[in-house]
Write an enzyme that holds these catalytic residues in place. Sequence first.
Site, mmCIF file in Angstrom:
data_model
loop_
_atom_site.group_PDB
_atom_site.id
_atom_site.type_symbol
_atom_site.label_atom_id
_atom_site.label_comp_id
_atom_site.label_asym_id
_atom_site.label_seq_id
_atom_site.Cartn_x
_atom_site.Cartn_y
_atom_site.Cartn_z
ATOM 1 N N GLU A 115 0.811 -1.206 0.000
ATOM 2 C CA GLU A 115 0.000 0.000 0.000
ATOM 3 C C GLU A 115 0.852 1.266 0.000
ATOM 4 O OE1 GLU A 115 -4.156 -1.370 1.990
ATOM 5 O OE2 GLU A 115 -2.406 -1.374 3.320
ATOM 6 N N GLU A 135 -4.099 -9.608 4.106
ATOM 7 C CA GLU A 135 -5.029 -9.274 5.194
ATOM 8 C C GLU A 135 -6.152 -10.288 5.355
ATOM 9 O OE1 GLU A 135 -3.204 -5.286 4.069
ATOM 10 O OE2 GLU A 135 -3.816 -7.125 3.041
#
Length: 261
Positions: A115, A135
Amino acid sequence: MSEPKILTERRGHVLLIGLNRPEKRNAADFELLSALADAYGELERDPELRVGLVHAVGEHFTAGLDLADLGPRIGRDGLSFVGEDAIDPWQVSGRQLTKPVVIAVQGTCLTLGIELILASDIAVAARGTRFGQIEVTRGILPFGGATLRFPRAVGWGNAMRYILTGDSFDAAEAHRMGLVQEVVDDGAQFDRALELAERIAAQAPLAVQAALANAKRAVRDGDAAAEAELQPALVRLVGTEDARIGMEAFLTRTEARFVGR
């Protein structure tokens, strides 16, 4: 006293921002996240700084979130780690960074590391880097911008292939998809990223920031909003000292040395 978890160093007009928790594969705890946000705030505030270069100390870029430290800090409103003068490095809340960021990654690059790449402008990866947006394997979702930016950067199917499975992928696949712009030999990623950062820093900073802002405006608000700002931005830039310096350098065939005014 322990070393700071974020190292900063000024290299000319470039601010080096180093993740410095190598004993934990640079997993991000609250202290690291807060210090990283502070470093981005410093980059934004200082007019002498034109480009940020994010890198990591040790063999790995980051193993992602230190959930043991951060888990208990996630409250009803989520996770807050950005101070008053700081800027969210993932650019999903608060003030937006107006200056470009180059990033160099190596070793393990998981979750928030991807990210950070997506929130940066140019990424260089060591050939041996392994990536993972994992995640969903931990029962949470990416909350640092991957759900927004990963599909835009690499295409819907490529992004969902890795966001929804949590599978890992290598630097060659990251380059094929367009997640990273260059793949270099292991150990060469920082030097190459610094070359790119210094190349950007040598250009007219107001023009660089204007070009970056217009591109971001198109992504956030659509092409029409960005198009409407092109001519006004051009008029503003033409009246700057840097525009005069650039024209003089063109006419005299000399190297321009921009001043940011």
